[in-house]
Design an enzyme around this catalytic site. Sequence first.
Site, PDB file in Angstrom:
ATOM      1  N   TYR A 138      34.682  49.280  73.465  1.00 56.50           N
ATOM      2  CA  TYR A 138      34.241  50.434  72.680  1.00 56.50           C
ATOM      3  C   TYR A 138      34.408  50.066  71.208  1.00 56.50           C
ATOM      4  CZ  TYR A 138      34.324  55.194  70.714  1.00 56.50           C
ATOM      5  OH  TYR A 138      34.095  56.324  69.971  1.00 56.50           O
ATOM      6  N   ASP A 158      29.970  50.194  74.687  1.00 54.30           N
ATOM      7  CA  ASP A 158      29.357  50.917  73.572  1.00 54.30           C
ATOM      8  C   ASP A 158      29.550  50.079  72.315  1.00 54.30           C
ATOM      9  OD1 ASP A 158      28.619  52.589  71.523  1.00 54.30           O
ATOM     10  OD2 ASP A 158      29.897  54.260  72.132  1.00 54.30           O
ATOM     11  N   HIS A 178      26.155  59.737  76.444  1.00 52.85           N
ATOM     12  CA  HIS A 178      25.642  58.417  76.829  1.00 52.85           C
ATOM     13  C   HIS A 178      25.294  58.448  78.318  1.00 52.85           C
ATOM     14  CE1 HIS A 178      27.473  56.112  73.298  1.00 52.85           C
ATOM     15  NE2 HIS A 178      28.118  57.254  73.243  1.00 52.85           N
TER      16      HIS A 178
END
Length: 260
Positions: free
Chosen positions: A108, A151, A252
């Site tokens: 992330y 991500d 998402h």
Amino acid sequence: MRLVTWNVNSLRARLPRVLEFLGEHRPDVLLLQETKCEAEAFPHAELAEAGYVAADHSAGRWAGVAIVARAELGLADVTSGLPGEVVEDEARWIEATVGGELRVASVYVPNGRELDSEWYAQKLVFLEAMARRVGELRAAAEAPELVVAGDMNVAPADVDVYDPAAFVGSTHTSAPERDALQGVVAAGLVDAFRRLHPDDVGFTWWDYRQGHFHRGLGLRIDLILATPAIADRLTRVGIERDYRKGSKPSDHVPLVADWT
DNA sequence: ATGCCGAGACATTCTCGA
């Protein structure tokens, strides 16, 4: 092999959708981001009930990443944290070996907030540290195949942005961010979605606000980056848009890669 | 149809997200 990455924006809030997804798609590996839970609250029991084991790097209300794998495959050699990240143990990076032969990392990347902010500088440092780590893993003797997915908080190219002009002066599309992400790829990985879909628009995130999803205003910021030997064997890379619909969606959606 | 921010916390407003 079926591997999925999904920023769930709170695993507690999303657990019903995650269990629904595991039942529907039965991935071998599910990489999670923004779990936003304390380690003691991580839902190991619920995942075990579904036939999965998990390794988590949790830091409470912010961030949090995890690796979930089918119980038969198992997880080994789990390491948490990215060497060189500015804020240590912010819970943005976790690695494990799945089934004894595939190294995976769930990441992330920091948001960066605003250009010219300390957070933006930290984001670039994080991406540079990722490139170094990928280089290390690729250089190791008898290096296993590797997938780094999550991500990235960077849209690689203008085709990955609903309106590039709207992002001038903002994070996620700036040249330094794109160059730094390209540095990760250049360390020895392939963008799986782009490999199978050279020209397609494939958004993975839509803002909750202002009806962006139903207006088609999204970004492609969730990526599966794989070593070339895996990229050559890809049979499908799919974006599960239905998980942006219905009850309590994440902002998402899951990105699914299948290879032989 | 996909539907107009969501989640967490020292909560009743603030921080963060992208």
